[in-house]
Design a protein around this motif. Structure first.
Motif, PDB file in Angstrom:
ATOM      1  N   CYS A  95       3.443  -6.590  38.241  1.00 34.77           N
ATOM      2  CA  CYS A  95       4.789  -5.913  37.427  1.00 34.77           C
ATOM      3  C   CYS A  95       3.685  -4.539  36.655  1.00 34.77           C
ATOM      4  O   CYS A  95       3.326  -5.024  36.376  1.00 34.77           O
ATOM      5  CB  CYS A  95       4.874  -6.419  35.991  1.00 34.77           C
ATOM      6  SG  CYS A  95       6.746  -5.091  35.323  1.00 34.77           S
TER       7      CYS A  95
ATOM      8  N   TYR B  76       7.160  -2.459  31.594  1.00 36.20           N
ATOM      9  CA  TYR B  76       8.494  -3.333  31.611  1.00 36.20           C
ATOM     10  C   TYR B  76       9.763  -2.209  31.892  1.00 36.20           C
ATOM     11  O   TYR B  76      10.162  -1.233  31.524  1.00 36.20           O
ATOM     12  CB  TYR B  76       8.206  -3.486  30.157  1.00 36.20           C
ATOM     13  CG  TYR B  76       9.910  -4.400  29.572  1.00 36.20           C
ATOM     14  CD1 TYR B  76      10.090  -5.305  29.831  1.00 36.20           C
ATOM     15  CD2 TYR B  76      10.630  -4.087  29.101  1.00 36.20           C
ATOM     16  CE1 TYR B  76      11.221  -5.970  29.664  1.00 36.20           C
ATOM     17  CE2 TYR B  76      11.840  -4.021  27.705  1.00 36.20           C
ATOM     18  CZ  TYR B  76      12.850  -5.143  28.862  1.00 36.20           C
ATOM     19  OH  TYR B  76      13.844  -6.007  28.665  1.00 36.20           O
ATOM     20  N   ARG B  77      10.250  -2.305  32.569  1.00 36.87           N
ATOM     21  CA  ARG B  77      11.461  -1.882  33.341  1.00 36.87           C
ATOM     22  C   ARG B  77      13.011  -2.608  32.983  1.00 36.87           C
ATOM     23  O   ARG B  77      13.851  -2.276  33.430  1.00 36.87           O
ATOM     24  CB  ARG B  77      11.675  -1.656  34.597  1.00 36.87           C
ATOM     25  CG  ARG B  77      10.570  -0.926  35.714  1.00 36.87           C
ATOM     26  CD  ARG B  77      10.100   0.188  35.030  1.00 36.87           C
ATOM     27  NE  ARG B  77       9.111   1.131  35.987  1.00 36.87           N
ATOM     28  CZ  ARG B  77       7.320   1.177  35.583  1.00 36.87           C
ATOM     29  NH1 ARG B  77       7.236   0.972  34.323  1.00 36.87           N
ATOM     30  NH2 ARG B  77       6.843   2.011  36.217  1.00 36.87           N
ATOM     31  N   GLY B  78      12.977  -2.925  31.484  1.00 39.12           N
ATOM     32  CA  GLY B  78      14.253  -3.914  31.399  1.00 39.12           C
ATOM     33  C   GLY B  78      14.832  -3.006  30.444  1.00 39.12           C
ATOM     34  O   GLY B  78      14.592  -1.497  29.659  1.00 39.12           O
ATOM     35  N   PRO B  79      15.822  -3.516  29.358  1.00 36.57           N
ATOM     36  CA  PRO B  79      16.302  -3.244  28.144  1.00 36.57           C
ATOM     37  C   PRO B  79      15.220  -2.838  27.698  1.00 36.57           C
ATOM     38  O   PRO B  79      14.883  -4.368  27.276  1.00 36.57           O
ATOM     39  CB  PRO B  79      18.002  -4.028  28.537  1.00 36.57           C
ATOM     40  CG  PRO B  79      17.757  -5.240  28.887  1.00 36.57           C
ATOM     41  CD  PRO B  79      16.130  -4.721  29.931  1.00 36.57           C
TER      42      PRO B  79
ATOM     43  N   PRO C 172      16.231  -9.348  27.125  1.00 41.38           N
ATOM     44  CA  PRO C 172      15.708  -8.557  27.591  1.00 41.38           C
ATOM     45  C   PRO C 172      14.812  -8.639  28.638  1.00 41.38           C
ATOM     46  O   PRO C 172      13.151  -9.049  28.933  1.00 41.38           O
ATOM     47  CB  PRO C 172      14.817  -7.618  26.653  1.00 41.38           C
ATOM     48  CG  PRO C 172      14.509  -9.187  25.317  1.00 41.38           C
ATOM     49  CD  PRO C 172      16.033  -9.639  25.854  1.00 41.38           C
ATOM     50  N   LEU C 173      15.025  -8.814  29.882  1.00 42.63           N
ATOM     51  CA  LEU C 173      14.213  -9.410  31.287  1.00 42.63           C
ATOM     52  C   LEU C 173      14.274  -7.956  32.297  1.00 42.63           C
ATOM     53  O   LEU C 173      14.597  -7.243  32.193  1.00 42.63           O
ATOM     54  CB  LEU C 173      15.416 -10.511  32.330  1.00 42.63           C
ATOM     55  CG  LEU C 173      15.275 -11.617  31.551  1.00 42.63           C
ATOM     56  CD1 LEU C 173      16.272 -12.148  32.822  1.00 42.63           C
ATOM     57  CD2 LEU C 173      14.382 -12.097  31.296  1.00 42.63           C
ATOM     58  N   CYS C 174      12.324  -8.084  32.290  1.00 43.23           N
ATOM     59  CA  CYS C 174      11.779  -7.364  33.430  1.00 43.23           C
ATOM     60  C   CYS C 174      12.664  -6.452  34.688  1.00 43.23           C
ATOM     61  O   CYS C 174      12.958  -8.298  34.887  1.00 43.23           O
ATOM     62  CB  CYS C 174      10.328  -7.307  33.173  1.00 43.23           C
ATOM     63  SG  CYS C 174      10.196  -6.024  34.264  1.00 43.23           S
ATOM     64  N   GLY C 175      12.034  -5.952  35.545  1.00 42.33           N
ATOM     65  CA  GLY C 175      12.404  -6.182  37.104  1.00 42.33           C
ATOM     66  C   GLY C 175      11.747  -7.414  37.640  1.00 42.33           C
ATOM     67  O   GLY C 175      12.254  -7.933  38.858  1.00 42.33           O
TER      68      GLY C 175
ATOM     69  N   CYS D 224       2.347  -6.662  32.855  1.00 37.57           N
ATOM     70  CA  CYS D 224       3.431  -8.211  32.672  1.00 37.57           C
ATOM     71  C   CYS D 224       1.706  -9.284  32.100  1.00 37.57           C
ATOM     72  O   CYS D 224       0.654  -8.622  32.795  1.00 37.57           O
ATOM     73  CB  CYS D 224       3.967  -8.531  33.660  1.00 37.57           C
ATOM     74  SG  CYS D 224       5.222 -10.309  33.627  1.00 37.57           S
TER      75      CYS D 224
ATOM     76  N   HIS E 181      10.385 -12.013  30.900  1.00 40.83           N
ATOM     77  CA  HIS E 181      11.170 -12.166  29.896  1.00 40.83           C
ATOM     78  C   HIS E 181      10.406 -10.927  29.219  1.00 40.83           C
ATOM     79  O   HIS E 181       8.959 -10.861  29.422  1.00 40.83           O
ATOM     80  CB  HIS E 181      11.253 -13.613  28.457  1.00 40.83           C
ATOM     81  CG  HIS E 181      12.108 -12.886  27.391  1.00 40.83           C
ATOM     82  ND1 HIS E 181      11.742 -12.343  26.194  1.00 40.83           N
ATOM     83  CD2 HIS E 181      13.247 -13.184  27.266  1.00 40.83           C
ATOM     84  CE1 HIS E 181      12.626 -12.102  25.363  1.00 40.83           C
ATOM     85  NE2 HIS E 181      13.579 -13.045  25.751  1.00 40.83           N
ATOM     86  N   LEU E 182      10.345  -9.594  28.242  1.00 43.41           N
ATOM     87  CA  LEU E 182      10.165  -9.221  27.054  1.00 43.41           C
ATOM     88  C   LEU E 182       8.029  -9.279  26.290  1.00 43.41           C
ATOM     89  O   LEU E 182       7.570  -9.048  26.964  1.00 43.41           O
ATOM     90  CB  LEU E 182      10.454  -8.468  25.862  1.00 43.41           C
ATOM     91  CG  LEU E 182       9.963  -6.912  25.277  1.00 43.41           C
ATOM     92  CD1 LEU E 182       9.585  -5.780  26.233  1.00 43.41           C
ATOM     93  CD2 LEU E 182      11.124  -6.331  23.968  1.00 43.41           C
TER      94      LEU E 182
END
Length: 117
Positions: A94, A97-100, A53-56, A71, A60-61
Motif C-alpha cells: 500500500c 492511506y486511502r480510507g475515511p 478507518p480501514l484503508c483499501g 502501510c 487500520h489507520l
C-alpha cells in the motif's frame, strides 16, 4: 429411429430441464433469502459500533505511517502461491492511506468553570 423412442427421449429431456430449473430456482431463492438475513443482522449489529478507518489494503489507520502514509504491516503469502513449503511474509504494498479520515478530537474547556451557573 422409431417415433416412440424419439418421444420418450424428448419427454426425458423436458423432465430433466424442468427439474433443473425448479431445483436451481429454489436454491437461488434460498441463497438470496440467507444473504438478505445476514445483511439485516450485520446492519443491526454494526449500528452500535463506530465506523472504523480501514484503508483499501484492509489495514487500520494505525498501521500507516503518519508522515508518509505508507502501510507498515506485513502480509502473509501462502507457500502454495510461491511454490515453497511454508508461508512467507512481505511488507504491504500500500502506497498511502486511502480510507475515511476520522475527525480530529479537540478539547474544549467546560463553560461553567465549576461555579454551578
Amino acid at each position: 429411429m422409431d417415433p416412440v423412442s424419439m418421444v420418450v427421449g424428448a419427454v426425458i429431456a423436458v423432465v430433466g430441464f424442468v427439474t433443473g430449473r425448479l431445483v436451481t430456482g429454489r436454491q437461488s431463492r434460498a441463497a438470496l433469502e440467507q444473504e438478505r438475513r445476514s445483511e439485516q443482522a450485520r446492519a443491526v449489529h454494526s449500528g452500535a459500533q463506530s465506523p472504523q478507518p480501514l484503508c483499501g489494503c484492509g489495514h487500520h489507520l494505525v498501521f500507516h505511517d503518519p508522515q508518509t502514509k505508507k502501510c507498515q504491516t506485513q502480509v502473509v503469502i501462502p507457500g502454495r502461491w510461491t511454490g515453497q513449503p511454508g508461508s512467507t511474509y512481505k511488507k504491504c504494498m500500500c502506497q498511502g492511506y486511502r480510507g475515511p479520515i476520522p475527525l480530529d478530537e479537540y478539547y474544549a474547556p467546560d463553560l461553567l468553570e465549576g461555579d454551578g451557573l
